[in-house]
Write a protein that holds these residues in place. Structure first.
Motif, PDB file in Angstrom:
ATOM      1  N   PRO A  70       0.511  -1.747  -0.112  1.00  0.00           N
ATOM      2  CA  PRO A  70      -0.147   0.252   0.456  1.00  0.00           C
ATOM      3  C   PRO A  70       0.744   1.048  -0.467  1.00  0.00           C
ATOM      4  O   PRO A  70       2.230   0.558   0.273  1.00  0.00           O
ATOM      5  N   GLU A  71       0.545   2.685  -0.787  1.00  0.00           N
ATOM      6  CA  GLU A  71       0.476   3.845  -0.501  1.00  0.00           C
ATOM      7  C   GLU A  71       1.262   4.419   0.592  1.00  0.00           C
ATOM      8  O   GLU A  71       2.158   4.943   0.881  1.00  0.00           O
ATOM      9  N   ALA A 193      -6.675   5.355 -19.125  1.00  0.00           N
ATOM     10  CA  ALA A 193      -6.115   3.462 -18.740  1.00  0.00           C
ATOM     11  C   ALA A 193      -4.714   3.889 -17.744  1.00  0.00           C
ATOM     12  O   ALA A 193      -4.108   4.461 -17.301  1.00  0.00           O
ATOM     13  N   SER A 194      -4.278   2.083 -17.527  1.00  0.00           N
ATOM     14  CA  SER A 194      -3.718   2.448 -16.266  1.00  0.00           C
ATOM     15  C   SER A 194      -1.831   2.209 -17.216  1.00  0.00           C
ATOM     16  O   SER A 194      -1.996   0.663 -17.436  1.00  0.00           O
ATOM     17  N   ASP A 212      -8.520   0.212 -15.723  1.00  0.00           N
ATOM     18  CA  ASP A 212      -9.394   0.374 -14.440  1.00  0.00           C
ATOM     19  C   ASP A 212     -11.143   0.537 -13.826  1.00  0.00           C
ATOM     20  O   ASP A 212     -10.697   1.498 -15.312  1.00  0.00           O
ATOM     21  N   HIS A 213     -11.750   0.036 -13.646  1.00  0.00           N
ATOM     22  CA  HIS A 213     -13.210   0.772 -13.461  1.00  0.00           C
ATOM     23  C   HIS A 213     -13.524   1.384 -12.762  1.00  0.00           C
ATOM     24  O   HIS A 213     -13.474   0.861 -11.637  1.00  0.00           O
ATOM     25  N   LYS A 214     -13.335   2.871 -12.196  1.00  0.00           N
ATOM     26  CA  LYS A 214     -13.256   3.485 -11.067  1.00  0.00           C
ATOM     27  C   LYS A 214     -14.832   3.832 -10.494  1.00  0.00           C
ATOM     28  O   LYS A 214     -14.734   4.048  -9.514  1.00  0.00           O
ATOM     29  N   ALA A 215     -15.815   4.175 -11.780  1.00  0.00           N
ATOM     30  CA  ALA A 215     -16.886   4.490 -11.357  1.00  0.00           C
ATOM     31  C   ALA A 215     -17.748   3.517 -10.407  1.00  0.00           C
ATOM     32  O   ALA A 215     -17.638   1.847 -10.752  1.00  0.00           O
ATOM     33  N   LEU A 216     -18.575   3.663  -9.747  1.00  0.00           N
ATOM     34  CA  LEU A 216     -19.159   2.826  -8.056  1.00  0.00           C
ATOM     35  C   LEU A 216     -19.922   1.829  -9.574  1.00  0.00           C
ATOM     36  O   LEU A 216     -20.510   0.742  -9.662  1.00  0.00           O
ATOM     37  N   PHE A 288       1.925  -0.791  -7.154  1.00  0.00           N
ATOM     38  CA  PHE A 288       0.745  -1.388  -8.184  1.00  0.00           C
ATOM     39  C   PHE A 288      -0.588  -1.598  -7.658  1.00  0.00           C
ATOM     40  O   PHE A 288      -0.548  -0.570  -6.873  1.00  0.00           O
ATOM     41  N   GLY A 289      -1.308  -0.973  -9.012  1.00  0.00           N
ATOM     42  CA  GLY A 289      -3.002  -0.319  -9.386  1.00  0.00           C
ATOM     43  C   GLY A 289      -3.541  -1.720  -7.986  1.00  0.00           C
ATOM     44  O   GLY A 289      -2.841  -2.989  -8.242  1.00  0.00           O
ATOM     45  N   ASP A 290      -4.368  -1.233  -7.594  1.00  0.00           N
ATOM     46  CA  ASP A 290      -5.674  -2.429  -6.433  1.00  0.00           C
ATOM     47  C   ASP A 290      -6.905  -1.938  -7.619  1.00  0.00           C
ATOM     48  O   ASP A 290      -7.838  -0.898  -6.912  1.00  0.00           O
ATOM     49  N   PRO A 291      -7.253  -2.617  -8.656  1.00  0.00           N
ATOM     50  CA  PRO A 291      -7.388  -3.734  -8.378  1.00  0.00           C
ATOM     51  C   PRO A 291      -6.420  -4.788 -10.397  1.00  0.00           C
ATOM     52  O   PRO A 291      -6.687  -5.660 -10.050  1.00  0.00           O
TER      53      PRO A 291
END
Length: 425
Positions: A70-71, A193-194, A212-216, A288-291
């Motif tokens: 984690p950051e 994009a990531s 990634d898909h950040k919106a709920l 690393f990004g999650d997810p």
């Protein structure tokens, strides 16, 4: 070698899972871990933000490599303290971690390094921020400058929404210290994009692309979250675009950090918007990004332990990464109500059946009670599959999720929809 992983989320589960399968790794232990990680690593109950406790653990266990997930521990300087004791660490020092820890620092550094990015202003005064919003108009982006677990970004469609967000952050204290400064940004149009890179001093090694898909909600509606799903590779990131991001974003920002005396060892995550004028950097993460980590680790063919140790020891030059063909797709199952309030302690059943249907279930916000897996956080599971096409990976995950027995779980039903549409056309 013996590897210590710091963290207890879905990203760390994916890292532990991959490290366990690495020929170079004899043992993995994780602090604090979670019930899913416990299948792949020895879990030690030391919190990811307990810097003193983590140092005691490292000195007692003497790992050959420490991977910080984690950051927050990076921003708190865990990397500095570990390196001072002679441990090889994958994760940047405090000065370089400020690239994620402060969006105002990051945006100013982008400007200094001529990294293409959105026009921005940094504000601490509510009325001055409101003046900028009224001058620029909507849509407009308001960001809490500090760490807000991926939720401190408001893409405001109206001036009122932006002004409310500024008041909420600067006066209402909705993000605490993280919102004591806000960054107002021009709204960029395009596809996000990531682009992740393993960085070791002057050597920058790109990872496979992801999205990634950040919106709920489906169709990218609703509030921003820490991420509701991801897949790799992202077809929108062509080879030419990947090279452009490497040359115009990654190299300049790493060089700019170096000029400030901050050498970078770890993951540089560039969130980029693919605009008509080319890729523009939205923000940087230093892990690393999650997810994104879940599909990336599912596709990685190379020995992760060897690669991360080489980076930690500044021996990354000449290392090449191998990837499995096809697509890996991860759907995040969250607690219903996330990113706002939600109930914890709900029993989650059917996990074995979900995995038996061709997926890997990475645990994020889970705990164990009386022998049952329960939800203990907002984002709880990352159900991941690898298949020859995006459509097949998507179908595998959603078919498997039908076997999940958790009425309080929520997930988007369209993860990967852009890539599926591209495949179809």
């Amino acid at each position: 070698m013996k590897v210590m992983v710091v963290g207890g989320g879905g990203r760390e589960h994916a890292l532990c899972w991959k490290l366990k399968g690495s020929q170079s790794v004899s043992e993995v232990f994780c602090a604090p871990g979670n019930p899913g990680i416990a299948r792949d690593a020895r879990c030690v109950n030391v919190g990811a933000e307990d810097i003193d406790g983590l140092m005691e653990l490292a000195l007692a266990e003497k790992p050959d490599l420490v991977v910080v997930g984690p950051e927050v521990p990076l921003v708190l300087g865990l990397g500095n303290q570990l390196r001072a004791e002679g441990f090889p660490v994958f994760g940047p020092d405090k000065a370089a971690a400020n690239l994620e820890g402060s969006k105002s620092f990051s945006k100013r550094l982008m400007h200094e390094a001529s990294v293409p990015t959105a026009r921005f202003e940094v504000h601490v005064d509510v009325e001055e921020a409101i003046e900028t919003i009224r001058a620029w108009g909507a849509p407009i982006v308001v960001k809490a400058s500090g760490l807000a677990a991926g939720k401190g970004v408001i893409v405001a469609q109206t001036e009122k929404e932006a002004i409310d967000a500024v008041r909420d952050m600067l006066s209402g204290n909705s993000f605490g210290e993280a919102g004591s400064q806000v960054v107002i940004e021009e709204f960029l149009t395009g596809e996000e994009a990531s682009c992740l890179f393993i960085v070791s001093g002057d050597t920058i090694l790109p990872l496979a692309s992801s999205q990634d898909h950040k919106a709920l909600l489906d169709g990218d509606k609703g509030p921003n979250t820490g991420g509701m799903g991801a897949y790799s590779p992202a077809p929108c990131v062509t080879e030419a675009i990947a090279n452009e991001v490497l040359e115009t974003v990654a190299h300049p920002i790493i060089n700019a950090l170096k000029k400030k005396g901050a050498e970078f060892i770890g993951i540089l995550y560039a969130g980029v918007m693919l605009t008509e004028d080319g890729p523009k950097a939205l923000e940087f993460n230093v892990r690393f990004g999650d997810p994104e980590c879940q599909p990336l680790m599912s596709r990685l063919k190379s020995d992760l332990g060897e690669v991360l140790l080489a980076a930690a020891n500044k021996k990354l030059d000449g290392v090449e990464l191998e990837w499995h063909e096809g697509t890996a797709l991860c759907v995040v199952v969250s607690s219903d109500g996330y990113p706002a309030s939600f109930d914890k302690g709900q029993s989650i059943g059917g996990l074995d059946a979900v995995e038996a249907a061709g997926t890997t279930v990475f645990h994020a916000g889970t705990a164990e009670k009386d022998g049952n897996i329960i939800n203990a956080g907002g984002r709880v599971l990352g159900v991941t599959a690898v298949a020859p096409t995006v459509k097949e990976a998507q179908q595998t995950v959603y078919s498997a999720l039908e076997k999940l027995d958790w009425p309080g779980g929520f997930y988007r039903r369209d993860i990967g929809y852009r890539a599926v549409a591209r495949e179809a056309s």
